[in-house]
Scaffold this motif. Structure first.
Motif: not given
Length: 280
Positions: A175-185, A187-193, A223-224, A269-272
């Motif tokens: 099943h597909d699940v989505g998030f609004d944004y992703r930042y990887e550096n 570690r993967t950070t997924l953001l949603d509104k 996703v680790k 910024a702190d979270a990312l």
């Protein structure tokens, strides 16, 4: 229409999708124009300019190139959502490229006993799409995009992606699940509104959907140790008291940032783990 009613007292898993319009498929800059909510192939659609089963072409000028094409899409979706063949048609559409209209799977909801699929579709539409108004107040989408793409200094070679989708196992089925944004550096950070308005009749479903997606991505081995950030807006009241319980539930699994807080950019910024651009 009986097919649009959720059985009272049952916990029924339903799927929801974003309908997107891509003015130029080569540039691939989609914009949200509607929402589909369905269970077992039957459900409801809500598009811009739509009132009931009618589409007002005057209200979609400047949004899509042809109101006639959008009206045809509304009729097409309504037909398959009423006949129970929506999922089969979605599989056919997913194999096409270079299209102006896209239907993107976003997640699974477990409904509240007092909500219908039409009500859920309307609530998701108002949060994620909304009708254009004369108000000068920016939407949560506009604020979030400003925070992420104008206020942060992302290191060279990295970027914040939009509209990311993961395939997870749900009852033994993909099943597909989505998030609004992703930042990887590292570690993967997924953001949603999410909008947390006390007047929102489906606030419980929206929070449940967010936590459902977080839970399943956390358990997915692809996703680790993902990090999650929830960008929230309190709606017109701007008061957090009535929705504190929902915020506390989200905060158990995700960083939370009020997009209208004066320190929103610093908090994101702190979270990312990135610096803030001093000149907004």
């Amino acid at each position: 229409m009986n097919g649009l009613l959720i059985l009272r007292g049952w916990m029924v898993a339903i799927n929801w999708y974003l309908v997107k319009y891509v003015p130029d498929p080569f540039r691939n800059e989609p914009k949200n124009i509607g929402v589909v909510v369905e269970a077992e192939g039957r459900g409801a659609v809500r598009l811009v300019g739509q009132k009931g089963d009618i589409l007002d072409g005057r209200r979609v000028r400047g949004i899509v190139r042809s109101s006639r094409t959008l009206r045809a899409w509304l009729e097409y979706l309504e037909y398959h959502l009423e006949s129970g063949s929506f999922r089969e048609q979605l599989e056919r559409l997913s194999g096409r490229s270079g299209q102006n209209y896209l239907i993107e799977p976003r997640g699974v909801l477990l409904n509240a006993p007092d909500a219908t699929i039409k009500e859920i579709a309307e609530g998701l539409f108002q949060e994620l799409v909304g009708e254009s108004t004369s108000s000068d107040e920016p939407s949560i989408d506009e604020i979030a995009n400003t925070l992420l793409y104008r206020r942060l200094k992302v290191p060279q070679g990295h970027r914040i992606e939009r509209n990311v989708v993961y395939t997870v196992e749900l009852n033994g089925e993909p099943h597909d699940v989505g998030f609004d944004y992703r930042y990887e550096n590292g570690r993967t950070t997924l953001l949603d509104k999410i909008t947390l308005s006390p007047q929102d009749r489906i606030i419980r479903q929206k929070v449940h959907d967010l936590l459902f997606r977080i839970e399943h991505v956390r358990e997915d081995l692809k996703v680790k140790q993902p990090n999650f950030v929830t960008l929230y807006d309190l709606g017109k009241t701007r008061e957090s008291g009535p929705v504190d319980s929902y915020l506390r539930a989200i905060e158990r699994f995700s960083h939370t940032v009020n997009v209208r807080d004066r320190r929103a950019a610093e908090n994101v910024a702190d979270a990312l783990g990135v610096p803030v651009l001093q000149s907004a």
